[in-house]
Design an enzyme around this catalytic site. Structure first.
Site, PDB file in Angstrom:
ATOM      1  NE  ARG A   1      11.961   3.315  -3.811  1.00  0.00           N
ATOM      2  CZ  ARG A   1      11.087   4.037  -3.119  1.00  0.00           C
ATOM      3  NH1 ARG A   1      11.201   5.356  -3.064  1.00  0.00           N
ATOM      4  NH2 ARG A   1      10.098   3.456  -2.459  1.00  0.00           N
TER       5      ARG A   1
ATOM      6  CE1 TYR B   1       5.090   5.807   4.425  1.00  0.00           C
ATOM      7  CE2 TYR B   1       3.611   7.188   5.698  1.00  0.00           C
ATOM      8  CZ  TYR B   1       4.168   6.842   4.485  1.00  0.00           C
ATOM      9  OH  TYR B   1       3.813   7.516   3.349  1.00  0.00           O
ATOM     10  CE  LYS B   2       7.834   7.236   2.406  1.00  0.00           C
ATOM     11  NZ  LYS B   2       7.717   8.393   1.521  1.00  0.00           N
TER      12      LYS B   2
ATOM     13  CG  PHE C   1       6.305  11.489  -3.593  1.00  0.00           C
ATOM     14  CD1 PHE C   1       6.800  10.204  -3.715  1.00  0.00           C
ATOM     15  CD2 PHE C   1       5.069  11.671  -2.986  1.00  0.00           C
ATOM     16  CE1 PHE C   1       6.083   9.116  -3.245  1.00  0.00           C
ATOM     17  CE2 PHE C   1       4.348  10.580  -2.517  1.00  0.00           C
ATOM     18  CZ  PHE C   1       4.855   9.304  -2.642  1.00  0.00           C
TER      19      PHE C   1
ATOM     20  CG  ASP D   1       8.115  15.665   1.214  1.00  0.00           C
ATOM     21  OD1 ASP D   1       8.497  14.907   2.125  1.00  0.00           O
ATOM     22  OD2 ASP D   1       7.172  15.384   0.451  1.00  0.00           O
TER      23      ASP D   1
END
Ligand SMILES: *Cc1c(COP(=O)(O)O)cnc(C)c1O
Length: 407
Positions: free
Chosen positions: A368, A219-220, A117, A194
């Site tokens: 995705r 928040y995912k 990322f 991560d």
């Protein structure tokens, strides 16, 4: 494992007509989070005002303990909520790197995966520049993710810290945490994981793998809401061994004595910097508690059932339109989302939203789709496949406007 009533579980969330397959980017809210935030606004803040700091002061650590127990396999007192994932990555990687170099002055390199990322790569570059480390990148397979072989090739005895993502944000590849952590330790390096795309999606055993440091989003898959503070967690043996890289008054001893110099408080709080975002932290606790009522093994089993169904649907219904799978096909080697590739994936993502199915687009050609087991049904997966097939058959996606900034 007793059977989980997934229909009942789903009812705990705020639902609508859309099939929401973007919970890997921003999870749906559960009702108890909304109630908790309403209480925090109307009572704790509006009525309690400053007096509410009595309950707010420990909230980040209390929610950290919930995440540690339900999702991380980490001990109480090792985890807290703080800042964003990007900031936590920076401050803990910097602290870990300086610690490693203080023990062995030859450890001057930081290692990151070229496929990782953006934040993870940029953080390594900026710490390297600020503290005089060498930023080193290695290549991994864009679909299958980093392997022991990839890392072994580049892991010299000059590496201070390795940063790796547990689940790759693009392909969904699940890295072998046990083997990669052991490899880093054998080479004398520290590892920072991560967990943004794995926490709440796959079972994690940080203590069992003796992981040094980990950070991740709430928040995912943890459904904490937009901008909810991230968590970080540190192995008990390191918490007091490493010095915070950013000294702030929330990490100092006797905070309200306003002393002349920073002196790190014992415990995980030493890595706090400033006033935590209490309102958004408040939404995280009930969401993690709800997830804890099911437990990660049952959620993972349901998740792989749903992602397998999605992959089978793509093979059966979408391959003929040129759609391919860019996620490991072995369930044990992927996380909670599946990435489809198609030359017109960007338009397809927008057209699919207009047809009531929300996924997201990632450069250069990926769509995705995350069938999050807390609130997605097998039927949702089938409907999503059917709608993609219909869009591609009718070429509806070629007529959409793709100028939106949110993809
Ligand atoms: C989503 C994500 C982040 C996000 O970081 P923020 O600071 O919360 O914006 C970081 N790392 C990875 C691997 C991610 O998937």
């Amino acid at each position: 494992m007793t059977a989980v009533d997934f229909d009942h579980l789903r009812e705990q969330f705020v639902l609508d007509d859309r099939i929401y397959l973007d919970g890997n980017s921003l999870g749906r809210p559960c009702r108890s989070s909304i109630d908790a935030v309403a209480t925090a606004l109307e009572h704790e803040w509006a009525v309690g005002l400053i007096e509410s700091w009595d309950v707010w002061i420990d909230r980040s650590r209390e929610i950290g303990d919930l995440i540690a127990a339900h999702c991380l396999g980490a001990a109480a007192g090792t985890t807290t909520l703080s800042d964003s994932t990007s900031i936590n990555l920076w401050k803990l990687t910097a602290a870990a790197a300086r610690h490693a170099r203080s023990l062995d002055p030859n450890r001057t390199a930081l290692l990151v995966d070229e496929q990782d990322f953006p934040t993870d790569r940029y953080v390594v570059d900026s710490i390297a520049e600020g503290y005089g480390f060498e930023a080193r990148r290695f290549e991994s397979h864009p679909i299958n993710g980093p392997t022991v072989g990839d890392l072994d090739e580049v892991l010299g005895d000059d590496v201070a810290v390795v940063i790796l993502s547990h689940v790759n944000y693009r392909s969904g590849a699940l890295a072998d945490m046990a083997a990669l952590t052991a490899l880093c330790h054998d080479a004398g390096s520290l590892i920072v994981w991560d967990l943004s795309h794995s926490v709440g999606s796959v079972p994690i055993d940080l203590a069992g793998n003796d992981v040094d440091v980990a950070v991740g989003c709430t928040y995912k898959y943890l459904n904490g809401g937009p901008g909810a503070p991230a968590f970080f967690t540190i192995a008990p043996r390191l918490i007091e061994a490493i010095e915070p890289a950013i000294a702030g008054w929330f990490g100092t001893r006797a905070q309200f004595e306003m002393r002349p110099a920073f002196e790190a408080v014992p415990g995980i709080d030493r890595f706090q910097v400033g006033t935590p975002p209490i309102l958004s932290a408040t939404a995280v606790g009930p969401a993690v508690e709800l997830l804890g009522t099911v437990g990660m093994p049952a959620l993972r089993a349901r998740s792989t059932e749903l992602t397998s169904r999605l992959i089978e649907g793509v093979d059966a219904e979408l391959a003929r339109f040129g759609v391919e799978i860019a996620t490991p096909r072995a369930a044990a080697q992927r996380g909670g989302h599946v990435t489809l590739t198609h030359p017109e994936a960007r338009q397809l993502s927008v057209a699919l939203r207009m047809a009531g199915v929300v996924g997201d687009y990632r450069e250069p050609n990926g769509l995705r789709l995350a069938p999050v087991p807390l609130y997605t049904t097998p039927d949702d997966v089938d409907v999503a496949i059917a709608r993609i097939a219909s869009i591609l058959a009718n070429r509806d996606h070629l007529a959409v406007d793709t100028s939106s900034r949110v993809t």
